[in-house]
Design a protein around this motif. Structure first.
Motif, PDB file in Angstrom:
ATOM      1  N   LYS A  40       0.830  -1.211   0.000  1.00  0.00           N
ATOM      2  CA  LYS A  40       0.000   0.000   0.000  1.00  0.00           C
ATOM      3  C   LYS A  40       0.860   1.254   0.000  1.00  0.00           C
ATOM      4  O   LYS A  40       0.542   2.236  -0.669  1.00  0.00           O
ATOM      5  N   GLN A  44       1.575   4.638  -2.972  1.00  0.00           N
ATOM      6  CA  GLN A  44       1.509   6.065  -2.652  1.00  0.00           C
ATOM      7  C   GLN A  44       2.896   6.692  -2.504  1.00  0.00           C
ATOM      8  O   GLN A  44       3.009   7.830  -2.067  1.00  0.00           O
ATOM      9  N   ARG A  47       3.896  10.344  -3.553  1.00  0.00           N
ATOM     10  CA  ARG A  47       3.243  11.391  -2.768  1.00  0.00           C
ATOM     11  C   ARG A  47       3.787  11.424  -1.341  1.00  0.00           C
ATOM     12  O   ARG A  47       3.973  12.481  -0.757  1.00  0.00           O
ATOM     13  N   VAL A  48       4.079  10.268  -0.778  1.00  0.00           N
ATOM     14  CA  VAL A  48       4.441  10.151   0.631  1.00  0.00           C
ATOM     15  C   VAL A  48       5.912  10.436   0.900  1.00  0.00           C
ATOM     16  O   VAL A  48       6.255  10.976   1.937  1.00  0.00           O
ATOM     17  N   TYR A  56       3.653   7.205   7.830  1.00  0.00           N
ATOM     18  CA  TYR A  56       2.622   6.712   6.912  1.00  0.00           C
ATOM     19  C   TYR A  56       2.558   5.181   6.957  1.00  0.00           C
ATOM     20  O   TYR A  56       1.476   4.605   7.028  1.00  0.00           O
TER      21      TYR A  56
END
Length: 172
Positions: A40, A44, A47-48, A56
């Motif tokens: 997961k 992302q 962006r993370v 996160y």
């Protein structure tokens, strides 16, 4: 795969594996939990990575862990076993090994939510506010779950009363 993501995973894999095991109490479930969370995160990553990937990933792991608890809440099954999983190749003295085994047995008797709170507060040393944010619950829920979990640990493993506050040391 993004080279930066790969470096992030390699740098924290041992730590995140321990956290996943502490949450699940099972090596296979821990591997699944961590693998799903890393997958997961990888989706992302662009962006993370600018923000805080550790936070996160932590949030993904705890949400996934609590989601499993919620899904199985109505089917709550207790698992008892005569044998504990073999500990990994860890430098250790006999007394430390005994404490670890006692801690594993005691943690296995907590609910998923209680276990998540204990791991966040005492293994990862997060504040109540940070633990609440990671779990997506209120600070009051963290306090009540922590209190209930510590009471349960004192009940099922009174010999660990000193260890509970030093859980991180026991798993280092």
């Amino acid at each position: 795969m993004d080279e930066e993501f790969e470096e992030f995973v390699h740098a924290g894999l041992a730590r995140w594996s321990r956290v996943a095991f502490l949450l699940t109490g099972d090596h296979h479930a821990a591997e699944d939990l961590l693998q799903n969370a890393l997958f997961k995160l990888s989706l992302q990553w662009r962006r993370v990575r600018v923000e805080t990937p550790d936070a996160y990933l932590r949030k993904i792991m705890y949400h996934e862990h609590v989601s499993i608890w919620r899904r199985s809440h109505h089917l709550r099954r207790e698992r008892s076993t005569d044998t504990l999983p073999e500990p990994g190749a860890v430098r250790d003295h006999a007394a430390d090994t005994v404490r670890r085994l006692l801690l594993r047995q005691a943690l296995a008797k907590l609910t998923r939510k209680q276990r998540a709170v204990i791991v966040l507060r005492y293994f990862e040393d997060l504040s109540e506010a940070d633990a609440a944010e990671a779990l997506g619950v209120s600070i009051g829920t963290v306090k009540s779950q922590s209190s209930a979990a510590l009471a349960r640990l004192r009940e099922v493993a009174p010999e660990l009363r000193v260890l509970v506050g030093r859980a991180r040391e026991a798993w280092a």
